[in-house]
Scaffold this active site. Structure first.
Site, PDB file in Angstrom:
ATOM      1  CB  SER A 151     -19.929   8.331  -9.221  1.00 19.02           C
ATOM      2  OG  SER A 151     -19.974   9.568  -8.521  1.00 19.02           O
ATOM      3  N   GLY A 199      -5.140   3.094  10.378  1.00 14.63           N
ATOM      4  CA  GLY A 199      -5.532   1.725  10.056  1.00 14.63           C
ATOM      5  C   GLY A 199      -4.392   0.930   9.453  1.00 14.63           C
ATOM      6  CG  HIS A 248      -2.032  10.839   6.824  1.00 11.14           C
ATOM      7  ND1 HIS A 248      -3.312  10.541   7.199  1.00 11.14           N
ATOM      8  CD2 HIS A 248      -2.078  11.006   5.474  1.00 11.14           C
ATOM      9  CE1 HIS A 248      -4.102  10.531   6.127  1.00 11.14           C
ATOM     10  NE2 HIS A 248      -3.372  10.821   5.073  1.00 11.14           N
ATOM     11  CG  LEU A 291      17.634  -2.139  17.374  1.00  7.87           C
ATOM     12  CD1 LEU A 291      17.134  -0.743  17.688  1.00  7.87           C
ATOM     13  CD2 LEU A 291      17.470  -3.025  18.619  1.00  7.87           C
TER      14      LEU A 291
END
Ligand code: NDP
Ligand code: BG6
Length: 513
Positions: free
Chosen positions: A41, A209, A268, A412
């Site tokens: 939920s 991911g 992270h 770059l």
């Protein structure tokens, strides 16, 4: 070694190689995957998990036999769950494409069971429903814990004792936060391991991911032009930047007991750092990669308070609109010292990276939304063209930028002669802009991670020793910040963050990119 199959430790565990995607096991028996989204939920389930599952279905990546069950306390019928889920599904390739048939097919595979998180009885009921759908096939079960961490153990206990697979694998995806310091994280791991073995636990860090984070190793290890440069000899500093142009609106309650260091840096950004800085793994095997990441994390120098700047956003009026301060959120105490911004200089104490500052910066309510890795290279020794850059020699150094999001790109910065008869140089970009180069939409991080969990691929999930090492680095700093009640530097909503971050970078001769 204990088997991954917690339900019945005597049965062989179908692994990645068991062709679970085709729905057949090596022995020829059909298998099925039941995915239970616990906390169905909630916000994350609606926003990310169900859409990712649909995307996998749409792409034909889910096994032939699969069922998705939502589980939470809220009362809902299957039809109500389907209705809720249908609102967040989008077509995979093109949002304008009509894939309503596929959506209907997918939704028919979605069911709901309402229950308490600590009720074995309710999980036994769920088990009964799962069995009906599994129809005697080999059952593989994936539980996604999309719930607050204080109820993880209750759920794992009930799921493993009352609803784990009897003849296939049982895996559990755990969402962050994995504790708030070394002690609580270790307690959580101990709690989980009462009911699961390490191989069953898939600790998700969705940044792993993301396409460009996964590409980091490809970029470095499969291009001769990069790997030889990947060390203190050529790299001057590395910057890991996360910024969001919105505040903690709606999540203040959670955020206030964690703060930006625990929310973004400890996981992270540190995961990206570990992937970036690790030594070449023996192979692409999950354990080989995770072994190297752990080594880097354990080689990090203690993080000193003097190398950290914390900030918190304050209200700001722009264009007639007033943006709220962090403490204006009703769920946040008025005297909260929780940082919504942090910058830190970290160092790796090994031969490759000795002395190279790894600068992290993470903040909410800043002027822009972006996640980037910026690699600044050293000066060219005896550069013939240094005069062309005047006194600002920094302008002459190369910089590799990996823009994780938005608008994914790798570029770059090089020095180039401006075409013409004179000799004038400028900085130009060799630019790999994903949208221009690749026509296919980039999958959401949750798609990749869910698919990996189903396939038993652990490479992008956090092993418990990695987690311990990550907490060991940040826990002393977090304790010091809290014990000394360090007041965050206030910065206006929508700004570039506290000026302290610039002084910190300047201390190491770095200019933020
Ligand atoms: P929610 O707060 O929406 O919680 C999910 C569900 O858990 C709720 O719908 C509710 O379901 C149940 N729940 C909420 N609070 C409690 C409680 N105190 N006790 C028992 N049950 C409760 O969380 P999210 O969906 O936002 O996130 C889920 C998990 O993922 C959390 O661990 C979060 O930290 C993590 N996460 C979330 C992100 C996001 O973008 N939302 C991003 C990264 C991680 P019901 O009442 O029906 O049982
Ligand atoms: C989550 C954090 O892990 O990541 C959030 O808890 C943050 O605070 C989110 O907003 C950012 O993820 P993404 O994928 O939108 O960059």
């Amino acid at each position: 070694k204990k088997s991954e199959n917690n339900g019945s430790l005597t049965t062989a565990v179908p692994s990645k190689e068991d062709s679970s995607l085709t729905g057949f096991t090596a022995g020829g028996n059909e298998s099925t995957v039941s995915i239970t989204v616990v906390g169905a939920s909630g916000d994350l389930a609606k926003k990310k998990i169900f859409p990712a599952l649909f995307a996998l279905y749409y792409e034909g990546c889910l096994p032939k036999h699969f069922t998705v069950f939502g589980y939470a306390r809220s009362k809902m019928t299957d039809a109500e769950l389907r209705n809720m889920v249908s609102k967040t599904l989008t077509c995979r390739i093109d949002k304008r494409e009509n894939c309503s048939d596929k959506m209907d097919e997918f939704l028919k595979r979605c069911f709901y069971h309402s229950g308490q998180y600590d009720s074995e009885e309710n999980f036994t009921e769920l088990d009964k429903k799962l069995r009906e759908h599994e129809a005697g096939r080999i059952s593989n079960r994936l539980f996604y814990l999309s719930i607050p961490p204080n109820i993880f153990i209750d759920v794992v206990k009930c799921a493993s004792t009352s609803a784990s697979s009897a003849n296939g694998w049982t895996r559990v995806i755990v969402e962050k936060p994995f504790g708030r310091d070394s002690e609580s994280s270790a307690a959580l791991t101990r709690g989980l391991k009462q009911y699961l073995v390490e191989d069953q636990i898939f600790r998700i860090d969705h940044y792993l991911g993301k396409e460009l984070v996964e590409n980091l190793s490809v970029l470095r290890f499969s291009n001769l032009v990069f790997e030889p440069l990947w060390s203190r000899q050529y790299i001057r500093n590395v910057q890991l930047i996360f910024s969001e142009d919105f505040g903690t609106e709606g999540r203040g309650g959670y955020f206030d007991s964690y703060g930006i260091i625990r929310d973004i840096m400890q996981n992270h950004l540190l995961q990206i750092l570990a992937l970036f800085a690790m030594e070449t793994p023996v192979s692409l095997d999950a354990e080989d990669i995770r072994n190297e990441k752990v080594k880097v994390l354990r080689s990090m120098k203690p993080l000193l308070l003097e190398n950290v700047v914390v900030g918190q956003y304050k209200s700001h009026t722009k264009g007639g609109i007033t943006y709220p301060a962090y403490i204006d959120d009703k769920t946040v105490p008025k005297d909260s010292l929780t940082p919504t911004f942090a910058a830190a200089a970290l160092f790796i104490d090994n031969a490759r990276w000795d002395g190279v500052p790894f600068l992290m910066k993470a903040g909410k309510a800043l002027h822009t939304k972006r996640a980037e890795i910026r690699v600044q290279f050293r000066h060219v020794p005896g550069n013939l063209y240094k005069r062309s850059f005047g006194t600002d020699i920094d302008r002459a150094t190369n910089e590799l930028v990996i823009r994780v999001q938005p608008d994914e790109a790798i570029y770059l910065k090089i020095n180039n002669k401006v075409p013409g008869l004179g000799m004038r140089l400028d900085r130009s970009k060799l630019n790999l802009h994903y949208a221009a180069r690749y026509s296919k939409e980039i999958p959401d991080a949750y798609e990749r991670l869910l698919l990996d969990a189903i396939e038993g691929e652990r490479r992008l999930f956090i092993r418990s020793d990695e987690l311990d090492a990550a907490w060991e680095l940040f826990t002393p700093l977090l304790k010091e910040l809290e014990e000394k009640k360090i007041a965050p530097e206030l910065y206006p909503y929508g700004s570039r963050g506290p000026v302290g971050a610039h002084y910190l970078a300047a201390k190491y001769n770095v200019r933020w990119g």
